[in-house]
Design a protein around this motif. Structure first.
Motif, mmCIF file in Angstrom:
data_model
loop_
_atom_site.group_PDB
_atom_site.id
_atom_site.type_symbol
_atom_site.label_atom_id
_atom_site.label_comp_id
_atom_site.label_asym_id
_atom_site.label_seq_id
_atom_site.Cartn_x
_atom_site.Cartn_y
_atom_site.Cartn_z
ATOM 1 N N ILE A 121 18.451 -0.764 0.251
ATOM 2 C CA ILE A 121 19.310 -1.324 0.370
ATOM 3 C C ILE A 121 19.865 -0.065 -0.804
ATOM 4 O O ILE A 121 21.283 0.705 -0.670
ATOM 5 N N GLU A 122 19.692 0.056 -1.907
ATOM 6 C CA GLU A 122 20.088 0.878 -3.464
ATOM 7 C C GLU A 122 20.300 2.439 -2.663
ATOM 8 O O GLU A 122 20.766 2.939 -3.148
ATOM 9 N N GLU A 123 18.847 2.538 -2.230
ATOM 10 C CA GLU A 123 18.832 4.305 -1.553
ATOM 11 C C GLU A 123 20.007 4.119 -0.978
ATOM 12 O O GLU A 123 20.403 5.476 -0.062
ATOM 13 N N ALA A 124 20.786 3.086 0.391
ATOM 14 C CA ALA A 124 21.682 4.029 1.892
ATOM 15 C C ALA A 124 22.451 3.642 0.938
ATOM 16 O O ALA A 124 23.279 4.340 1.291
ATOM 17 N N TRP A 125 22.788 2.582 0.322
ATOM 18 C CA TRP A 125 24.013 3.042 -0.980
ATOM 19 C C TRP A 125 23.954 4.431 -1.723
ATOM 20 O O TRP A 125 25.298 4.920 -0.748
ATOM 21 N N LYS A 126 23.011 4.448 -2.094
ATOM 22 C CA LYS A 126 23.464 5.874 -2.973
ATOM 23 C C LYS A 126 23.535 6.765 -1.203
ATOM 24 O O LYS A 126 24.481 7.830 -1.552
ATOM 25 N N THR A 127 22.560 7.373 -0.448
ATOM 26 C CA THR A 127 23.042 8.163 0.797
ATOM 27 C C THR A 127 24.732 8.058 0.894
ATOM 28 O O THR A 127 25.260 9.001 1.743
ATOM 29 N N ALA A 128 25.190 6.352 1.602
ATOM 30 C CA ALA A 128 26.237 6.095 1.878
ATOM 31 C C ALA A 128 27.556 7.261 0.861
ATOM 32 O O ALA A 128 28.439 7.164 1.543
ATOM 33 N N LYS A 129 27.630 6.900 -0.335
ATOM 34 C CA LYS A 129 28.004 7.186 -0.956
ATOM 35 C C LYS A 129 28.058 9.254 -1.190
ATOM 36 O O LYS A 129 28.625 9.622 -1.842
ATOM 37 N N GLY A 130 27.614 9.935 -0.957
ATOM 38 C CA GLY A 130 27.890 11.466 -0.587
ATOM 39 C C GLY A 130 25.980 11.790 -1.113
ATOM 40 O O GLY A 130 25.877 13.332 -1.705
ATOM 41 N N GLY A 167 22.561 12.252 -0.122
ATOM 42 C CA GLY A 167 22.150 12.770 0.621
ATOM 43 C C GLY A 167 20.749 11.395 0.594
ATOM 44 O O GLY A 167 20.662 11.144 -0.356
ATOM 45 N N GLY A 168 19.556 11.642 1.435
ATOM 46 C CA GLY A 168 19.038 11.601 1.878
ATOM 47 C C GLY A 168 18.685 10.852 3.721
ATOM 48 O O GLY A 168 19.752 11.541 3.667
ATOM 49 N N PRO A 169 17.527 10.394 3.611
ATOM 50 C CA PRO A 169 17.250 9.759 4.862
ATOM 51 C C PRO A 169 18.718 9.123 5.927
ATOM 52 O O PRO A 169 18.713 7.580 4.515
ATOM 53 N N GLU A 170 18.707 8.831 6.708
ATOM 54 C CA GLU A 170 19.142 7.591 7.467
ATOM 55 C C GLU A 170 17.744 6.262 6.962
ATOM 56 O O GLU A 170 16.908 6.556 7.036
ATOM 57 N N ILE A 171 18.397 5.460 7.103
ATOM 58 C CA ILE A 171 17.416 4.093 6.729
ATOM 59 C C ILE A 171 17.203 2.852 7.987
ATOM 60 O O ILE A 171 18.709 2.125 7.999
ATOM 61 N N VAL A 172 16.403 2.507 8.781
ATOM 62 C CA VAL A 172 16.086 1.600 9.211
ATOM 63 C C VAL A 172 14.822 0.407 9.214
ATOM 64 O O VAL A 172 13.706 0.495 8.823
ATOM 65 N N THR A 173 14.599 -0.773 9.278
ATOM 66 C CA THR A 173 13.756 -1.425 9.315
ATOM 67 C C THR A 173 13.549 -2.427 10.823
ATOM 68 O O THR A 173 14.578 -2.442 11.394
ATOM 69 N N GLY A 174 12.703 -2.483 10.328
ATOM 70 C CA GLY A 174 11.988 -3.518 11.804
ATOM 71 C C GLY A 174 11.307 -4.348 11.549
ATOM 72 O O GLY A 174 10.639 -4.503 10.817
ATOM 73 N N ASN A 175 11.136 -5.496 12.401
ATOM 74 C CA ASN A 175 10.297 -6.515 12.908
ATOM 75 C C ASN A 175 10.278 -7.066 11.635
ATOM 76 O O ASN A 175 9.860 -8.215 11.327
ATOM 77 N N ASN A 176 11.707 -7.369 10.757
ATOM 78 C CA ASN A 176 11.741 -8.999 10.597
ATOM 79 C C ASN A 176 13.741 -9.243 10.216
ATOM 80 O O ASN A 176 13.571 -8.524 9.088
ATOM 81 N N ASP A 177 14.402 -9.306 10.953
ATOM 82 C CA ASP A 177 15.514 -9.305 10.956
ATOM 83 C C ASP A 177 16.140 -10.589 9.602
ATOM 84 O O ASP A 177 17.690 -10.239 8.977
ATOM 85 N N ALA A 178 15.433 -10.779 8.782
ATOM 86 C CA ALA A 178 16.356 -11.361 7.865
ATOM 87 C C ALA A 178 16.753 -9.892 6.493
ATOM 88 O O ALA A 178 17.746 -10.233 5.501
#
Length: 407
Positions: free
Chosen positions: A229-238, A240-251
């Motif tokens: 979540i921290e990494e995705a927030w940094k990327t969303a704020k510009g 850089g970094g990869p798109e982040i997805v997760t699988g097999n635990n919808d929690a």
């Protein structure tokens, strides 16, 4: 699949909810296991693949008929997987036909064979995405994947894809033995310009079931999500970094929503929750389907003990639109969930999480998912955590796919 980066962007650039187009059956993303043959032997392989020939796999004629049917059914995406799909004798013929047949074509591979002419042909076909599995840095990955040098070979595959302009991602299955290397893998993604990072939670299927006690504990799973979540927030704020997805635990979606609730205005949270509820969490039998190496159709890749039918006998499109009782139950909203999952205040977001883990531990696919790492208080369930399903060692017990599934 939970697209963390996409939903993070809703907090910065919110968009209105799009209405579903038309009526009729949901056309699924199809994951097609082309072969069980594979040059690696991974500890968590859900298909129990190996470097040998397996009888009963689809003939070339049968495989091409599947492609034609999927084209006519107008599925949104096709993922060619394995085993190692590049080990299939007619892989490139199937891939070339599939490129013409579907809107989005992806390849799921261990990456070790993507070099030279093989890499050139993959680039020429025009895959929208190539996902390469990796389970740690260096020797850690090689231990998980059962072959010395697998890490360096996979990394060469990543670089070969990048050199040819192919969108490439890394898929990482987290366990208690490699979870500490998650920061290193995220750094590897940034250093190599990897486009997407996919964290897969362990599912108790195939070899993954035999090694279920290798699964991360709830606290370590939570720590991994906090980092993503921290990494995705940094990327969303510009930053850089990869798109982040997760699988097999919808929690994971619920974990993210609660993170957002503590930080953003109610109107943004209302919009975010609407988007998450429209996604709906676990999509086994709804938005995702599996065709295995022998042509049997399953609600997803981990439901290998429950078969809807075979494409050797009926087209996939007919099977998916048929009256199979398990598909009908999986498509119910809400599903007939029990325990914590049945009482959860976020059922509309999570969809009950991964049903196969519940089945493997309890014999009941509608029991609570033991891999949910959120507390009773966090999911709005009273009574404390004392009654949770306990993770037990694999004992080799199998379940009758008709009588044990409660349909």
């Amino acid at each position: 699949m939970f697209r963390l980066s996409d939903y993070m962007n809703q907090l910065i650039r919110p968009t209105p909810l799009r209405a579903r187009r038309g009526k009729g059956p949901v056309r699924p993303v199809v994951i097609w296991n082309l072969t069980r043959t594979c040059n690696l032997r991974c500890r968590h392989c859900y298909t129990v693949s190996a470097d040998t020939h397996f009888p009963g796999e689809l003939s070339h004629k049968q495989a091409m008929a599947v492609v034609e049917d999927l084209a006519g059914f107008n599925i949104p995406a096709l993922i060619l997987s394995g085993g190692e799909p590049l080990d299939r004798f007619d892989f490139f013929e199937i891939a070339e036909a599939s490129r013409k047949a579907v809107r989005y074509l992806a390849l799921s591979t261990n990456g070790t064979k993507i070099t030279g002419e093989m890499a050139d042909r993959i680039g020429e076909i025009g895959f929208d995405y190539v996902g390469i599995s990796i389970d740690g840095i260096g020797a850690t990955n090689d231990w998980f994947r059962g072959v010395a040098g697998a890490f360096e070979a996979a990394l060469r595959g990543v670089r070969a894809c990048k050199a040819r302009g192919i969108k490439v991602g890394l898929r990482f299955t987290i366990t208690k033995d490699n979870g500490a290397q998650l920061p290193d893998l995220l750094k590897l993604c940034r250093d190599e310009g990897v486009d997407k990072f996919y964290l897969s939670h362990l599912v108790y299927a195939g070899r993954g079931d035999k090694h279920r006690l290798d699964d991360t504990g709830h606290a370590h799973t939570r720590a991994a999500l906090d980092l993503l979540i921290e990494e995705a927030w940094k990327t969303a704020k510009g930053h850089g970094g990869p798109e982040i997805v997760t699988g097999n635990n919808d929690a994971d979606a619920v974990c993210f929503l609660r993170w957002a609730e503590a930080r953003f205005a109610p109107d943004l949270i209302a919009n975010l929750r609407a988007h998450l509820a429209a996604w709906g969490g676990n999509s086994s039998g709804v938005g995702v389907a599996n065709i295995d190496t022998r042509g049997r159709v399953h609600p997803d890749t981990y439901w290998s003990d429950y078969t809807i039918g075979s494409v050797k006998e009926q087209p996939f499109s007919a099977l998916w639109q048929g009256d199979d009782p398990m598909l009908a139950t999986l498509r119910r909203r809400p599903r007939p969930l029990k325990g914590r999952c049945g009482a959860c205040a976020y059922r509309d977001v999570c969809g009950g999480n991964t049903r196969i883990r519940a089945l493997q531990l309890t014999g009941d696919p509608w029991a609570e998912d033991p891999a949910c790492y959120l507390s009773e208080a966090e999911i709005g369930v009273a009574g404390g955590d004392a009654g949770r399903v306990e993770l037990k060692p694999f004992r080799g017990k199998s379940h009758d796919p008709v009588h044990d599934f409660g349909v």
